[in-house]
Motif scaffolding. Structure first.
Motif, PDB file in Angstrom:
ATOM      1  N   GLY A 280      -4.783  40.232  41.577  1.00  0.00           N
ATOM      2  CA  GLY A 280      -3.833  40.946  40.724  1.00  0.00           C
ATOM      3  C   GLY A 280      -3.637  42.400  41.082  1.00  0.00           C
ATOM      4  N   ALA A 281      -4.423  42.923  42.051  1.00  0.00           N
ATOM      5  CA  ALA A 281      -4.300  44.319  42.495  1.00  0.00           C
ATOM      6  C   ALA A 281      -4.462  45.284  41.330  1.00  0.00           C
ATOM      7  CB  ALA A 281      -2.970  44.551  43.210  1.00  0.00           C
ATOM      8  N   HIS A 282      -5.416  44.997  40.443  1.00  0.00           N
ATOM      9  CA  HIS A 282      -5.672  45.873  39.299  1.00  0.00           C
ATOM     10  C   HIS A 282      -7.175  45.933  39.073  1.00  0.00           C
ATOM     11  CE1 HIS A 282      -4.808  48.034  35.585  1.00  0.00           C
ATOM     12  NE2 HIS A 282      -5.705  47.262  34.969  1.00  0.00           N
ATOM     13  N   TYR A 283      -7.733  47.140  39.161  1.00  0.00           N
ATOM     14  CA  TYR A 283      -9.180  47.282  39.020  1.00  0.00           C
ATOM     15  C   TYR A 283      -9.572  47.466  37.558  1.00  0.00           C
ATOM     16  CZ  TYR A 283     -13.941  48.939  39.381  1.00  0.00           C
ATOM     17  OH  TYR A 283     -15.290  49.061  39.222  1.00  0.00           O
ATOM     18  N   VAL A 284     -10.599  46.714  37.137  1.00  0.00           N
ATOM     19  CA  VAL A 284     -11.236  46.880  35.824  1.00  0.00           C
ATOM     20  C   VAL A 284     -12.738  46.894  36.066  1.00  0.00           C
ATOM     21  CG1 VAL A 284      -9.367  45.776  34.539  1.00  0.00           C
ATOM     22  CG2 VAL A 284     -11.237  44.387  35.428  1.00  0.00           C
ATOM     23  N   PRO A 285     -13.511  47.544  35.199  1.00  0.00           N
ATOM     24  CA  PRO A 285     -14.969  47.582  35.401  1.00  0.00           C
ATOM     25  C   PRO A 285     -15.578  46.185  35.325  1.00  0.00           C
ATOM     26  CG  PRO A 285     -14.270  49.220  33.785  1.00  0.00           C
ATOM     27  CD  PRO A 285     -13.095  48.333  34.025  1.00  0.00           C
ATOM     28  N   PRO A 286     -16.665  45.929  36.054  1.00  0.00           N
ATOM     29  CA  PRO A 286     -17.313  44.604  36.011  1.00  0.00           C
ATOM     30  C   PRO A 286     -18.065  44.387  34.711  1.00  0.00           C
ATOM     31  CG  PRO A 286     -18.586  46.101  37.383  1.00  0.00           C
ATOM     32  CD  PRO A 286     -17.344  46.844  37.001  1.00  0.00           C
ATOM     33  N   PRO A 393      -4.426  58.779  26.908  1.00  0.00           N
ATOM     34  CA  PRO A 393      -3.033  58.929  27.375  1.00  0.00           C
ATOM     35  C   PRO A 393      -2.974  58.954  28.904  1.00  0.00           C
ATOM     36  CG  PRO A 393      -3.539  60.513  25.632  1.00  0.00           C
ATOM     37  CD  PRO A 393      -4.839  59.884  26.011  1.00  0.00           C
ATOM     38  N   GLY A 394      -2.043  58.161  29.441  1.00  0.00           N
ATOM     39  CA  GLY A 394      -1.834  58.117  30.890  1.00  0.00           C
ATOM     40  C   GLY A 394      -2.945  57.452  31.666  1.00  0.00           C
ATOM     41  N   ALA A 395      -3.742  56.609  31.004  1.00  0.00           N
ATOM     42  CA  ALA A 395      -4.881  55.990  31.693  1.00  0.00           C
ATOM     43  C   ALA A 395      -4.425  55.046  32.796  1.00  0.00           C
ATOM     44  CB  ALA A 395      -5.758  55.250  30.693  1.00  0.00           C
ATOM     45  N   ASP A 396      -3.315  54.339  32.586  1.00  0.00           N
ATOM     46  CA  ASP A 396      -2.847  53.363  33.567  1.00  0.00           C
ATOM     47  C   ASP A 396      -2.017  53.991  34.677  1.00  0.00           C
ATOM     48  OD1 ASP A 396      -4.095  51.320  32.260  1.00  0.00           O
ATOM     49  OD2 ASP A 396      -2.333  50.769  31.065  1.00  0.00           O
ATOM     50  N   SER A 397      -1.669  55.268  34.538  1.00  0.00           N
ATOM     51  CA  SER A 397      -0.796  55.880  35.535  1.00  0.00           C
ATOM     52  C   SER A 397      -1.461  56.018  36.894  1.00  0.00           C
ATOM     53  CB  SER A 397      -0.337  57.257  35.032  1.00  0.00           C
ATOM     54  OG  SER A 397      -1.460  58.107  34.837  1.00  0.00           O
ATOM     55  N   SER A 398      -2.785  56.062  36.922  1.00  0.00           N
ATOM     56  CA  SER A 398      -3.502  56.207  38.191  1.00  0.00           C
ATOM     57  C   SER A 398      -3.824  54.879  38.850  1.00  0.00           C
ATOM     58  CB  SER A 398      -4.803  56.984  37.965  1.00  0.00           C
ATOM     59  OG  SER A 398      -5.649  56.293  37.057  1.00  0.00           O
ATOM     60  N   ARG A 399      -3.533  53.788  38.187  1.00  0.00           N
ATOM     61  CA  ARG A 399      -3.908  52.486  38.724  1.00  0.00           C
ATOM     62  C   ARG A 399      -2.888  51.943  39.716  1.00  0.00           C
ATOM     63  NH1 ARG A 399      -8.435  53.112  37.366  1.00  0.00           N
ATOM     64  NH2 ARG A 399      -8.587  52.489  39.525  1.00  0.00           N
ATOM     65  N   TRP A 400      -1.779  52.651  39.943  1.00  0.00           N
ATOM     66  CA  TRP A 400      -0.785  52.151  40.901  1.00  0.00           C
ATOM     67  C   TRP A 400      -1.317  52.168  42.327  1.00  0.00           C
ATOM     68  CZ3 TRP A 400       0.890  55.366  44.825  1.00  0.00           C
ATOM     69  CH2 TRP A 400       0.595  56.732  44.694  1.00  0.00           C
ATOM     70  N   ARG A 401      -2.368  52.972  42.588  1.00  0.00           N
ATOM     71  CA  ARG A 401      -2.944  53.018  43.929  1.00  0.00           C
ATOM     72  C   ARG A 401      -3.787  51.779  44.248  1.00  0.00           C
ATOM     73  NH1 ARG A 401      -3.159  58.217  46.299  1.00  0.00           N
ATOM     74  NH2 ARG A 401      -2.417  59.913  44.942  1.00  0.00           N
ATOM     75  N   ARG A 403      -3.041  48.644  44.261  1.00  0.00           N
ATOM     76  CA  ARG A 403      -2.351  47.687  45.135  1.00  0.00           C
ATOM     77  C   ARG A 403      -2.397  48.144  46.593  1.00  0.00           C
ATOM     78  NH1 ARG A 403       0.640  43.413  44.635  1.00  0.00           N
ATOM     79  NH2 ARG A 403       0.580  43.603  42.368  1.00  0.00           N
ATOM     80  N   GLU A 404      -2.263  49.430  46.817  1.00  0.00           N
ATOM     81  CA  GLU A 404      -2.335  49.947  48.179  1.00  0.00           C
ATOM     82  C   GLU A 404      -3.700  49.671  48.797  1.00  0.00           C
ATOM     83  OE1 GLU A 404      -1.930  54.243  50.533  1.00  0.00           O
ATOM     84  OE2 GLU A 404      -1.648  54.120  48.361  1.00  0.00           O
ATOM     85  N   VAL A 405      -4.758  49.857  48.019  1.00  0.00           N
ATOM     86  CA  VAL A 405      -6.115  49.600  48.512  1.00  0.00           C
ATOM     87  C   VAL A 405      -6.317  48.111  48.788  1.00  0.00           C
ATOM     88  CG1 VAL A 405      -8.574  49.765  47.951  1.00  0.00           C
ATOM     89  CG2 VAL A 405      -7.014  51.614  47.290  1.00  0.00           C
ATOM     90  N   VAL A 406      -5.857  47.264  47.865  1.00  0.00           N
ATOM     91  CA  VAL A 406      -6.024  45.815  48.029  1.00  0.00           C
ATOM     92  C   VAL A 406      -5.293  45.312  49.268  1.00  0.00           C
ATOM     93  CG1 VAL A 406      -5.464  43.574  47.010  1.00  0.00           C
ATOM     94  CG2 VAL A 406      -6.458  45.362  45.590  1.00  0.00           C
ATOM     95  N   GLU A 407      -4.062  45.773  49.474  1.00  0.00           N
ATOM     96  CA  GLU A 407      -3.309  45.336  50.649  1.00  0.00           C
ATOM     97  C   GLU A 407      -4.008  45.769  51.939  1.00  0.00           C
ATOM     98  OE1 GLU A 407      -0.771  43.321  50.767  1.00  0.00           O
ATOM     99  OE2 GLU A 407      -0.806  43.134  48.581  1.00  0.00           O
ATOM    100  N   GLY A 408      -4.616  46.951  51.926  1.00  0.00           N
ATOM    101  CA  GLY A 408      -5.359  47.383  53.104  1.00  0.00           C
ATOM    102  C   GLY A 408      -6.574  46.513  53.375  1.00  0.00           C
ATOM    103  N   ILE A 409      -7.253  46.089  52.313  1.00  0.00           N
ATOM    104  CA  ILE A 409      -8.414  45.204  52.481  1.00  0.00           C
ATOM    105  C   ILE A 409      -7.993  43.861  53.058  1.00  0.00           C
ATOM    106  CG2 ILE A 409     -10.184  43.911  51.209  1.00  0.00           C
ATOM    107  CD1 ILE A 409     -10.443  46.294  49.327  1.00  0.00           C
ATOM    108  N   TRP A 410      -6.927  43.267  52.502  1.00  0.00           N
ATOM    109  CA  TRP A 410      -6.464  41.963  52.988  1.00  0.00           C
ATOM    110  C   TRP A 410      -5.967  42.053  54.430  1.00  0.00           C
ATOM    111  CZ3 TRP A 410      -8.106  37.744  51.238  1.00  0.00           C
ATOM    112  CH2 TRP A 410      -8.297  37.510  49.879  1.00  0.00           C
ATOM    113  N   LYS A 411      -5.331  43.163  54.779  1.00  0.00           N
ATOM    114  CA  LYS A 411      -4.861  43.328  56.155  1.00  0.00           C
ATOM    115  C   LYS A 411      -6.034  43.358  57.120  1.00  0.00           C
ATOM    116  CE  LYS A 411      -1.990  46.318  59.084  1.00  0.00           C
ATOM    117  NZ  LYS A 411      -1.161  47.559  59.127  1.00  0.00           N
ATOM    118  N   ALA A 412      -7.120  44.055  56.742  1.00  0.00           N
ATOM    119  CA  ALA A 412      -8.307  44.097  57.595  1.00  0.00           C
ATOM    120  C   ALA A 412      -8.965  42.719  57.696  1.00  0.00           C
ATOM    121  CB  ALA A 412      -9.299  45.121  57.050  1.00  0.00           C
ATOM    122  N   ILE A 413      -9.048  41.983  56.571  1.00  0.00           N
ATOM    123  CA  ILE A 413      -9.642  40.636  56.597  1.00  0.00           C
ATOM    124  C   ILE A 413      -8.825  39.708  57.485  1.00  0.00           C
ATOM    125  CG2 ILE A 413     -10.133  38.597  55.186  1.00  0.00           C
ATOM    126  CD1 ILE A 413     -10.882  40.443  52.901  1.00  0.00           C
TER     127      ILE A 413
END
Length: 432
Positions: A280-286, A393-401, A403-413
């Motif tokens: 889902g390209a969305h980070y949440v704490p474990p 306020p604005g907690a989700d605004s920083s989570r747009w990055r 997807r960029e990290v996830v796509e980079g991981i999948w590209k390397a894999i």
């Protein structure tokens, strides 16, 4: 008692699970209505399993099934026990199996499934998968399919329908059947269906060897090897033995690649949140109280197989690994702690990451640990924005990055998989 010759235990169990009908361990082989009032017994005491769908039938609990592990069929008790413990972690499952074996007092033993076998079995029983590399095909299914759809599935359904009719007629002759007379009449009026050979081709085998002669002029001539001596396959009018085998062999099923996660409590990715991150390209704490021991995610690897998603198996430990499973490991998430690798095939981190891609995930703005930096370029260091309270306020605004990290991981894999020999219909047999 109704004959159980025509029943397939695995197919009955899967259909009973799909319909939500009762499966009762019992000590009685009786299929009459009085047997349903007997109390349910434990698996250590039970001698039979009482199914109520698609027909009332009792199967011996130690009956062998079509599920094969280490070239030996697994008994029905072990299959049903694995299904009952499908949601528990592997250590808890093994402990429960050991306790049940102690209760059986040596009369028999419950098979302990390896983690890939267990995942494959549960996925098939749930109906999420229509094929399994561990389940032998039904007798009437020559293509090796173990699913309920298609001609093979029709034969399987016909087999169960035949057994249902047999159960009804036998119960009627015994004078103790409880089925509605109208339902018994429907069973008796069912049309008997043959397998795919009798329906499509008849009983006489067809010889297609003449097709090879017709195909010879159309075969592309292979280039001659060094020295100018033509190979057998490059001579017109001949077909090499390898080509002959290729015409008759069915391609093997591509195994699922494996991703190992770090079991460390300091890891930002655990079994409870890795699916939402990598899919889902969305980070949440474990959730550190989660008991999930394995799961699978799907991803289309465009440069390997653009036509169908590839299923990845995710686990945190390698305790249940067979030696050949290491050929399927495509990535290892690490926090840099050496104890993570103590049960791995390669316990030295430098040797491990020479064979497998390493990935470290940390917070943005923080340096990776010294151990991770010491691994060098063989470990990919990634970072995500620090987690903030969703109510702020604005907690989700920083989570747009994310997807960029996830796509980079999948590209390397994906790049590492291609380099190691993963193809559309094949997987590497040995990691170099």
């Amino acid at each position: 008692m109704t004959s159980v010759v025509d029943y397939d235990p695995l197919l009955l169990l899967r259909q009973s699970i799909a319909s939500g009908s009762a499966i009762i361990p019992t000590t009685s082989p009786d299929t009459s209505s009085s047997s349903t009032s007997s109390p349910e017994t434990s698996l250590s005491q039970a001698t039979h399993l009482h199914f109520t769908h698609p027909a009332r039938v009792v199967i011996p609990i130690d009956a062998p099934t079509r599920f094969v592990s280490n070239d030996r069929p697994v008994d029905l008790r072990s299959i049903y026990f694995a299904w009952l413990n499908r949601e528990v972690a592997i250590p808890e499952y093994n402990a429960s199996a050991t306790k049940l074996n102690e209760e059986l007092a040596g009369t028999t033993t419950v098979h302990k499934f390896a983690f890939v076998e267990r995942l494959d079995l549960i996925t098939w029983l749930e109906g999420a998968s229509e094929e399994s590399e561990y389940i032998k095909p039904l007798a009437g299914d020559k293509d090796g399919a173990v699913h309920l759809g298609g001609a093979g599935g029709a034969a399987a359904h016909a087999q169960v329908a035949k057994a249902s009719a047999t159960a009804v007629s036998a119960a009627a002759r015994a004078g103790r059947g409880t089925l509605d007379p109208r339902l018994a009449q429907i069973y008796n009026g069912e049309r008997r269906m043959g397998d795919r050979n009798t329906v499509l081709r008849g009983i006489k085998p067809t010889d297609f060897s003449h097709v090879r002669k017709l195909a010879q002029p159309l075969m592309a001539r292979k280039p001659s090897p060094a020295g100018g001596v033509p190979t057998t396959s490059s001579v017109p009018g001949s077909i090499s033995s390898s080509t002959s085998l290729a015409l008759n062999q069915k391609p093997q099923r591509r195994p699922d690649p494996i991703i190992l996660l770090s079991p460390s409590a300091s890891s930002l990715l655990r079994m409870s949140n890795v699916k939402s991150f990598l899919e889902g390209a969305h980070y949440v704490p474990p959730d550190h109280n989660s008991a999930i021991s394995m799961l699978h995610i799907s991803r289309v690897m465009k440069d390997i197989d653009p036509g169908r998603p590839m299923r990845f198996i995710l686990v945190e430990g390698s305790e249940q690994f067979k030696p050949e499973y290491w050929n399927r490991v495509v990535a290892v998430f690490t926090t840099g702690q050496a104890w993570q690798f103590k049960n791995y095939k390669w316990r030295d981190a430098a040797e491990l990451f020479r064979h497998v891609l390493g990935i470290y995930l940390g917070w943005r703005g923080e340096q990776p640990p010294d151990a991770v930096r010491g691994f060098g370029h063989r470990v990919m260091a990634c970072s995500v924005e620090k987690w903030r309270d969703p109510t702020a306020p604005g907690a989700d605004s920083s989570r747009w990055r994310d997807r960029e990290v996830v796509e980079g991981i999948w590209k390397a894999i994906e790049g590492n998989m291609r380099a190691k020999g993963w193809r559309k219909d094949a997987a590497p047999t040995k990691l170099d």
